[in-house]
Design a protein around this motif. Structure first.
Motif, PDB file in Angstrom:
ATOM      1  N   VAL A  36       0.840  -1.200   0.000  1.00 60.76           N
ATOM      2  CA  VAL A  36       0.000   0.000   0.000  1.00 60.76           C
ATOM      3  C   VAL A  36       0.874   1.249   0.000  1.00 60.76           C
ATOM      4  CG1 VAL A  36      -1.756   1.294   1.270  1.00 60.76           C
ATOM      5  CG2 VAL A  36      -1.882  -1.201   1.163  1.00 60.76           C
ATOM      6  N   GLU A  37       1.948   1.216   0.785  1.00 56.14           N
ATOM      7  CA  GLU A  37       2.850   2.370   0.827  1.00 56.14           C
ATOM      8  C   GLU A  37       3.489   2.622  -0.535  1.00 56.14           C
ATOM      9  OE1 GLU A  37       7.187   3.490   2.775  1.00 56.14           O
ATOM     10  OE2 GLU A  37       5.889   2.073   3.832  1.00 56.14           O
ATOM     11  N   ARG A  38       3.909   1.550  -1.188  1.00 56.91           N
ATOM     12  CA  ARG A  38       4.526   1.706  -2.509  1.00 56.91           C
ATOM     13  C   ARG A  38       3.510   2.174  -3.548  1.00 56.91           C
ATOM     14  NH1 ARG A  38       8.487  -3.667  -2.732  1.00 56.91           N
ATOM     15  NH2 ARG A  38      10.123  -2.809  -1.382  1.00 56.91           N
ATOM     16  N   ALA A  39       2.288   1.694  -3.443  1.00 63.62           N
ATOM     17  CA  ALA A  39       1.240   2.156  -4.355  1.00 63.62           C
ATOM     18  C   ALA A  39       1.000   3.650  -4.173  1.00 63.62           C
ATOM     19  CB  ALA A  39      -0.047   1.371  -4.110  1.00 63.62           C
ATOM     20  N   ALA A  40       1.032   4.113  -2.918  1.00 69.48           N
ATOM     21  CA  ALA A  40       0.865   5.543  -2.654  1.00 69.48           C
ATOM     22  C   ALA A  40       2.037   6.346  -3.216  1.00 69.48           C
ATOM     23  CB  ALA A  40       0.732   5.783  -1.151  1.00 69.48           C
ATOM     24  N   LEU A  41       3.256   5.830  -3.036  1.00 66.56           N
ATOM     25  CA  LEU A  41       4.436   6.518  -3.580  1.00 66.56           C
ATOM     26  C   LEU A  41       4.369   6.577  -5.108  1.00 66.56           C
ATOM     27  CD1 LEU A  41       7.209   7.822  -3.263  1.00 66.56           C
ATOM     28  CD2 LEU A  41       8.201   5.515  -3.160  1.00 66.56           C
ATOM     29  N   ALA A  42       3.855   5.527  -5.732  1.00 65.14           N
ATOM     30  CA  ALA A  42       3.741   5.517  -7.193  1.00 65.14           C
ATOM     31  C   ALA A  42       2.827   6.633  -7.683  1.00 65.14           C
ATOM     32  CB  ALA A  42       3.226   4.158  -7.665  1.00 65.14           C
ATOM     33  N   THR A  43       1.768   6.938  -6.931  1.00 68.45           N
ATOM     34  CA  THR A  43       0.882   8.034  -7.349  1.00 68.45           C
ATOM     35  C   THR A  43       1.591   9.382  -7.216  1.00 68.45           C
ATOM     36  OG1 THR A  43      -0.142   8.320  -5.145  1.00 68.45           O
ATOM     37  CG2 THR A  43      -1.156   6.723  -6.655  1.00 68.45           C
ATOM     38  N   VAL A  44       2.501   9.505  -6.241  1.00 70.33           N
ATOM     39  CA  VAL A  44       3.297  10.733  -6.131  1.00 70.33           C
ATOM     40  C   VAL A  44       4.175  10.895  -7.367  1.00 70.33           C
ATOM     41  CG1 VAL A  44       5.106  11.919  -4.823  1.00 70.33           C
ATOM     42  CG2 VAL A  44       3.302  10.690  -3.605  1.00 70.33           C
ATOM     43  N   VAL A  45       4.854   9.822  -7.744  1.00 73.47           N
ATOM     44  CA  VAL A  45       5.736   9.863  -8.918  1.00 73.47           C
ATOM     45  C   VAL A  45       4.944  10.207 -10.166  1.00 73.47           C
ATOM     46  CG1 VAL A  45       7.265   8.497 -10.395  1.00 73.47           C
ATOM     47  CG2 VAL A  45       7.393   8.265  -7.901  1.00 73.47           C
ATOM     48  N   MET A  46       3.778   9.589 -10.331  1.00 74.28           N
ATOM     49  CA  MET A  46       2.973   9.845 -11.521  1.00 74.28           C
ATOM     50  C   MET A  46       2.434  11.272 -11.542  1.00 74.28           C
ATOM     51  SD  MET A  46       2.997   7.535 -13.738  1.00 74.28           S
ATOM     52  CE  MET A  46       1.740   8.344 -14.731  1.00 74.28           C
ATOM     53  N   ALA A  47       2.140  11.826 -10.371  1.00 67.12           N
ATOM     54  CA  ALA A  47       1.686  13.225 -10.323  1.00 67.12           C
ATOM     55  C   ALA A  47       2.784  14.156 -10.830  1.00 67.12           C
ATOM     56  CB  ALA A  47       1.282  13.599  -8.902  1.00 67.12           C
ATOM     57  N   VAL A  48       4.038  13.859 -10.482  1.00 66.29           N
ATOM     58  CA  VAL A  48       5.164  14.658 -10.981  1.00 66.29           C
ATOM     59  C   VAL A  48       5.325  14.459 -12.481  1.00 66.29           C
ATOM     60  CG1 VAL A  48       7.660  15.004 -10.837  1.00 66.29           C
ATOM     61  CG2 VAL A  48       6.346  14.610  -8.753  1.00 66.29           C
ATOM     62  N   VAL A  49       5.192  13.221 -12.942  1.00 66.68           N
ATOM     63  CA  VAL A  49       5.321  12.930 -14.377  1.00 66.68           C
ATOM     64  C   VAL A  49       4.290  13.722 -15.181  1.00 66.68           C
ATOM     65  CG1 VAL A  49       5.026  11.128 -16.124  1.00 66.68           C
ATOM     66  CG2 VAL A  49       6.360  10.664 -14.067  1.00 66.68           C
ATOM     67  N   ILE A  50       3.078  13.805 -14.672  1.00 72.46           N
ATOM     68  CA  ILE A  50       2.019  14.539 -15.372  1.00 72.46           C
ATOM     69  C   ILE A  50       2.387  16.016 -15.496  1.00 72.46           C
ATOM     70  CG2 ILE A  50      -0.339  15.425 -15.078  1.00 72.46           C
ATOM     71  CD1 ILE A  50      -0.300  12.693 -16.312  1.00 72.46           C
ATOM     72  N   VAL A  51       2.944  16.594 -14.432  1.00 69.91           N
ATOM     73  CA  VAL A  51       3.353  18.005 -14.485  1.00 69.91           C
ATOM     74  C   VAL A  51       4.455  18.205 -15.519  1.00 69.91           C
ATOM     75  CG1 VAL A  51       4.452  19.883 -13.201  1.00 69.91           C
ATOM     76  CG2 VAL A  51       2.662  18.514 -12.114  1.00 69.91           C
ATOM     77  N   VAL A  52       5.464  17.336 -15.487  1.00 67.29           N
ATOM     78  CA  VAL A  52       6.613  17.486 -16.387  1.00 67.29           C
ATOM     79  C   VAL A  52       6.197  17.271 -17.836  1.00 67.29           C
ATOM     80  CG1 VAL A  52       8.866  16.530 -17.005  1.00 67.29           C
ATOM     81  CG2 VAL A  52       8.272  16.854 -14.595  1.00 67.29           C
ATOM     82  N   THR A  53       5.382  16.261 -18.104  1.00 68.37           N
ATOM     83  CA  THR A  53       4.957  16.026 -19.492  1.00 68.37           C
ATOM     84  C   THR A  53       4.017  17.134 -19.973  1.00 68.37           C
ATOM     85  OG1 THR A  53       3.172  14.579 -18.704  1.00 68.37           O
ATOM     86  CG2 THR A  53       5.251  13.538 -19.351  1.00 68.37           C
ATOM     87  N   GLY A  54       3.206  17.677 -19.063  1.00 66.72           N
ATOM     88  CA  GLY A  54       2.379  18.826 -19.432  1.00 66.72           C
ATOM     89  C   GLY A  54       3.244  20.014 -19.818  1.00 66.72           C
ATOM     90  N   GLY A  55       4.346  20.201 -19.071  1.00 67.59           N
ATOM     91  CA  GLY A  55       5.281  21.265 -19.435  1.00 67.59           C
ATOM     92  C   GLY A  55       5.932  21.007 -20.775  1.00 67.59           C
ATOM     93  N   ALA A  56       6.234  19.729 -21.064  1.00 69.43           N
ATOM     94  CA  ALA A  56       6.836  19.390 -22.359  1.00 69.43           C
ATOM     95  C   ALA A  56       5.892  19.721 -23.502  1.00 69.43           C
ATOM     96  CB  ALA A  56       7.210  17.910 -22.379  1.00 69.43           C
ATOM     97  N   VAL A  57       4.593  19.517 -23.293  1.00 64.59           N
ATOM     98  CA  VAL A  57       3.606  19.870 -24.325  1.00 64.59           C
ATOM     99  C   VAL A  57       3.697  21.356 -24.643  1.00 64.59           C
ATOM    100  CG1 VAL A  57       1.139  20.087 -24.803  1.00 64.59           C
ATOM    101  CG2 VAL A  57       2.030  17.992 -23.767  1.00 64.59           C
ATOM    102  N   ARG A  58       3.753  22.173 -23.598  1.00 66.68           N
ATOM    103  CA  ARG A  58       3.802  23.624 -23.808  1.00 66.68           C
ATOM    104  C   ARG A  58       5.135  24.042 -24.436  1.00 66.68           C
ATOM    105  NH1 ARG A  58       5.668  27.788 -20.529  1.00 66.68           N
ATOM    106  NH2 ARG A  58       5.955  26.371 -18.774  1.00 66.68           N
ATOM    107  N   LEU A  59       6.241  23.477 -23.946  1.00 63.97           N
ATOM    108  CA  LEU A  59       7.560  23.922 -24.394  1.00 63.97           C
ATOM    109  C   LEU A  59       7.893  23.464 -25.805  1.00 63.97           C
ATOM    110  CD1 LEU A  59       9.466  23.302 -21.038  1.00 63.97           C
ATOM    111  CD2 LEU A  59       8.830  25.514 -22.015  1.00 63.97           C
ATOM    112  N   THR A  60       7.233  22.421 -26.280  1.00 62.83           N
ATOM    113  CA  THR A  60       7.443  21.968 -27.663  1.00 62.83           C
ATOM    114  C   THR A  60       6.391  22.539 -28.605  1.00 62.83           C
ATOM    115  OG1 THR A  60       6.142  19.951 -27.225  1.00 62.83           O
ATOM    116  CG2 THR A  60       8.543  19.809 -26.934  1.00 62.83           C
ATOM    117  N   GLN A  61       5.603  23.505 -28.119  1.00 66.30           N
ATOM    118  CA  GLN A  61       4.545  24.152 -28.904  1.00 66.30           C
ATOM    119  C   GLN A  61       3.530  23.135 -29.424  1.00 66.30           C
ATOM    120  OE1 GLN A  61       6.601  26.520 -31.903  1.00 66.30           O
ATOM    121  NE2 GLN A  61       6.995  28.149 -30.420  1.00 66.30           N
ATOM    122  N   SER A  62       3.206  22.174 -28.543  1.00 64.64           N
ATOM    123  CA  SER A  62       2.261  21.118 -28.919  1.00 64.64           C
ATOM    124  C   SER A  62       0.919  21.260 -28.217  1.00 64.64           C
ATOM    125  CB  SER A  62       2.867  19.740 -28.582  1.00 64.64           C
ATOM    126  OG  SER A  62       4.107  19.548 -29.220  1.00 64.64           O
TER     127      SER A  62
END
Length: 334
Positions: free
Chosen positions: A22-48
């Motif tokens: 359960v702890e690792r599953a919770a940590l995985a959601t933290v990692v994925m929340a960061v991934v979503i922010v970074v990939t969202g930034g990549a969309v903007r920075l690549t003019q996509s």
């Protein structure tokens, strides 16, 4: 009656996840929340940002990007698909938290909160596209992602502790200073979204409406708040040392200070090199680390009773079977 069991209870009868899972599953959601922010930034920075020019489809006639949309369509569509990946991670967390005995409804409620934030942000993302990258809605899109990261951090913390009454580990004045630090950091992030909305990286090569402010002046205000957050962090460290707070609490403040200094260096580099896309992307990742570090400082200042050992799952399909809930141990009075 067996027929009255809901799907979560059926899963709990056949699978008892460990506390570690359960702890690792919770940590995985933290990692994925960061991934979503970074990939969202990549969309903007690549003019996509308008790589898919409508929503929920990519084009009026196609769910997926077409060949003539090029790499921009692929980037935007990939970011959309990551929302479903995030939902899977959140779903695993909810199921694991619900299946574990004794049932911890605080974890399942927080897991569902993550799910609804993800769904809400998906809708906001669609509105961003339909409004042609309106900068105010783009900002709200990022802030909802930050809210998701906040809830994910709380879930990760709660997965490592029990459900007993919380107990403060430091004196009240130090906790008040910590809340001031959290508020200043939140203001820093809010101003950062304004810098994004007024700055040169609009998210698409076509003309896009921007927040009608001088982005360099807003950037200066952003820098001013960086110094405020730095000052509060140093003040909190000296305060914790003065009141002889536990070493673990002081260590989280030192970690925050290191992250802030690294983020500050990246910020100056991107400013004096005229905002290259790669450095801006690293700065967005750094903003996630700053918020995580601030939340770690806050969450480390309280504790709850330790998790009880998991009780065995009920077996058999006899009428009247039910889960045995183990009582939570009392909070330590140390």
């Amino acid at each position: 009656m067996p027929n009255s069991l809901n799907p979560f209870e059926l899963i709990a009868r056949r699978w008892q996840p460990s506390a570690r899972f359960v702890e690792r599953a919770a940590l995985a959601t933290v990692v994925m929340a960061v991934v979503i922010v970074v990939t969202g930034g990549a969309v903007r920075l690549t003019q996509s940002g308008l790589g898919c020019d409508t929503w929920p489809k990519c084009t009026p006639s196609s769910l997926t990007p077409t060949a003539d949309m090029g790499i921009n369509g692929v980037i935007e569509f990939t970011n959309r698909m990551l929302t479903y990946v995030l939902c899977v991670f959140v779903g695993v967390l909810i199921i694991a938290a619900r299946a574990r005995t004794p049932v911890r409804r605080s974890l399942t409620r927080l897991g569902w909160a993550q799910f609804w934030i993800v769904m809400g942000n998906a809708v906001v993302g669609g509105i961003v596209v339909l409004t042609g990258l309106n900068p105010y809605i783009v900002s709200s899109h990022f802030l909802l992602s930050s809210a998701l990261l906040t809830v994910a951090m709380v879930v990760w913390q709660r997965a490592r502790e029990g459900d007993g009454a919380p107990r403060d580990l430091i004196a009240r004045p130090a906790r008040q200073l910590t809340w001031l630090l959290v508020g200043a950091t939140l203001a820093l992030i809010l101003i950062g979204t304004v810098v994004t909305g007024a700055g040169p990286h609009a998210g698409d090569a076509r003309e896009v409406h921007r927040i009608p402010l001088n982005w360099q002046e807003i950037t200066q205000l952003h820098v001013d708040f960086v110094y405020i957050v730095l000052g509060l962090t140093v003040a909190l460290w000296f305060t914790l040392r003065a009141v002889r707070a536990p070493a673990a609490q002081r260590r989280t403040v030192v970690e925050l200070l290191v992250v802030l200094l690294a983020q500050g260096v990246i910020g100056y580099v991107q400013y004096f090199t005229h905002l290259p896309e790669v450095v801006v992307g690293i700065h967005m990742f750094g903003s996630c680390l700053v918020w995580i570090a601030v939340l770690r400082v806050l969450l480390a200042q309280r504790e709850r009773a330790a998790l009880p050992a998991a009780a065995p799952a009920p077996t058999g399909d006899h009428e009247g079977d039910h889960e045995t809930v183990q009582p939570e141990p009392a909070a330590s009075s140390r």
